[in-house]
Structures are given as C-alpha cells and as structure tokens.
Design a protein around this motif. Structure first.
Motif, short mmCIF file in Angstrom:
data_model
loop_
_atom_site.label_atom_id
_atom_site.label_comp_id
_atom_site.label_asym_id
_atom_site.label_seq_id
_atom_site.Cartn_x
_atom_site.Cartn_y
_atom_site.Cartn_z
N VAL A 18 0.83 -1.21 0.00
CA VAL A 18 0.00 0.00 0.00
C VAL A 18 0.86 1.26 0.00
N GLY A 19 2.19 1.08 0.05
CA GLY A 19 3.10 2.21 0.04
C GLY A 19 4.53 1.77 0.28
N GLN A 20 5.41 2.76 0.36
CA GLN A 20 6.82 2.51 0.65
C GLN A 20 7.27 3.54 1.66
N GLU A 21 8.18 3.10 2.52
CA GLU A 21 8.69 4.02 3.53
C GLU A 21 10.07 3.55 3.96
N THR A 22 10.85 4.44 4.57
CA THR A 22 12.17 4.04 5.05
C THR A 22 12.03 3.04 6.19
N ARG A 23 13.04 2.23 6.35
CA ARG A 23 13.05 1.25 7.45
C ARG A 23 12.87 1.95 8.79
N LEU A 24 13.56 3.05 8.98
CA LEU A 24 13.46 3.78 10.23
C LEU A 24 12.03 4.26 10.49
N LYS A 25 11.42 4.84 9.49
CA LYS A 25 10.05 5.36 9.67
C LYS A 25 9.05 4.21 9.87
N VAL A 26 9.27 3.10 9.18
CA VAL A 26 8.41 1.93 9.37
C VAL A 26 8.40 1.51 10.83
N GLN A 29 6.93 4.39 13.30
CA GLN A 29 5.47 4.53 13.24
C GLN A 29 4.73 3.19 13.37
N GLY A 30 5.46 2.10 13.47
CA GLY A 30 4.83 0.80 13.62
C GLY A 30 4.03 0.39 12.39
N LEU A 31 4.53 0.75 11.21
CA LEU A 31 3.82 0.42 9.97
C LEU A 31 3.98 -1.06 9.64
N LEU A 32 2.91 -1.66 9.14
CA LEU A 32 2.93 -3.08 8.80
C LEU A 32 3.82 -3.31 7.58
#
Length: 186
Positions: A18-26, A29-32
């Motif tokens: 559903v998206g892409q994000e940096t490892r740190l931000k994942v 923010q506790g992103l799945l």
C-alpha cells in the motif's frame, strides 16, 4: 547507504503493498511490513541459532533465528529467504529446498532502542543443513557467530538460558517452529 534509509514495502493485513517508507520510519510509526525467517536444523536434531552482534539495533547479543530479514521492494517471501540465506550464512539454496511453514502477524515494541515498534507479517521457512556449523559464514556487523542447540533441550530451558534468546522464539511461535522441525525429522 544506511540500513535506516532502506525502503520497505508498507502492506495491508493481506500482505498487499500500500506504500513505501524508510526502514526507520516503518519502525518509528509501527507500519505493517514483511519479514522472513529461515531456521536451519541438522540431521542430528540440532537447531542452529544466529548469535546477533552486540551492536545490532534490536535484540542485540541474543540468539535468534538462523536467518532473518526484511523483504526488499518487489520481493516475494521466497526470494527474500533465498537472498537472506546467502547474505547471513553464505549458504546458497534453491527456493524449492526451503520448507515453508506459515506466515504470522507479530507486533511488539523493540526493547532497545525504546520507542520503535516492529509490526510485521513474518514468513517462516526451515532448511535441513547438512554442513558443519563452523562453515557458516558470519555476516559482518550483524552477527558474532552461530550456536547449535539440541532440539529436545529447547523445550526444557532454564529461565537463565531463556534470557540468551530473542523472547519471541521462547514463546508460542518458537515452540511451534521447533515442534514442526521435530515432525519433519521423523
């Protein structure tokens, strides 16, 4: 490039990107996201654990799954498992030699550094390793070595011994993995 800046796929509960994000931000923010683990076991009934480096950002200096890592953008669990096997142990495998167990959702705060949350769909594979543990290549800065533990002993560890392991694998998920390996060896 720092591993904190690596891009990861953010996924929904079914594992669809559903998206892409940096490892740190994942992790901030506790992103799945998706991760893969491969457990190596020996024909003589030992489970091989990776001894994580004291400088790792999470679960440092603990015994953990033999191989583990995040999926890169576009990876399947299987392609990530094959890549991580080579990166973390030096063992080159064909995907067909890995035995897929299951995928589970695990959400937990990282004890160190505080404030990070690991929220991942984790695929688990097992592989019968017929070589010598001493021949496994240690990934620089990620691990300090490997330890083989008799499978039967893992069900009866003392509390002191359990402190040496990533707590996830001393709970329900770890015991399920160890029991499945036990079944495969029969």
């Amino acid at each position: 490039m720092s591993s904190e800046l690596n891009l990861l796929e953010v996924v929904d509960a079914q594992g669809n990107m559903v998206g892409q994000e940096t490892r740190l931000k994942v992790h901030q923010q506790g992103l799945l996201h998706r991760e893969v683990y491969v457990w190596l076991y020996t024909p003589s009934g030992e489970i091989i654990f990776q001894h994580r480096s004291p400088t790792k950002d999470t679960h440092h200096n603990l015994l953990d799954a033999t191989v583990g890592g995040h999926l890169d953008i576009g990876d399947t669990y299987l392609t990530a498992a094959v890549r991580e096997m080579e990166e973390e142990t030096g063992v080159q495998v064909q995907g067909t030699t890995l035995n897929y167990l299951w995928t589970f959702h695990h959400k937990s705060p990282n004890p160190s550094p505080a404030g990070l949350l690991n929220n991942a769909l984790r695929a688990v594979y097992v592989y019968c390793y017929r070589g010598k543990v001493a021949d496994l290549r240690i990934e620089e800065r990620a691990a300090v070595g490997f330890e083989a533990w008799p499978l039967e002993r893992l069900f009866f560890l003392t509390q002191e011994e359990q402190q040496r392991f990533n707590p996830l694998w001393m709970g329900e998920q770890g015991m399920k993995v160890f029991k499945k390996i036990q079944e495969l060896m029969v």
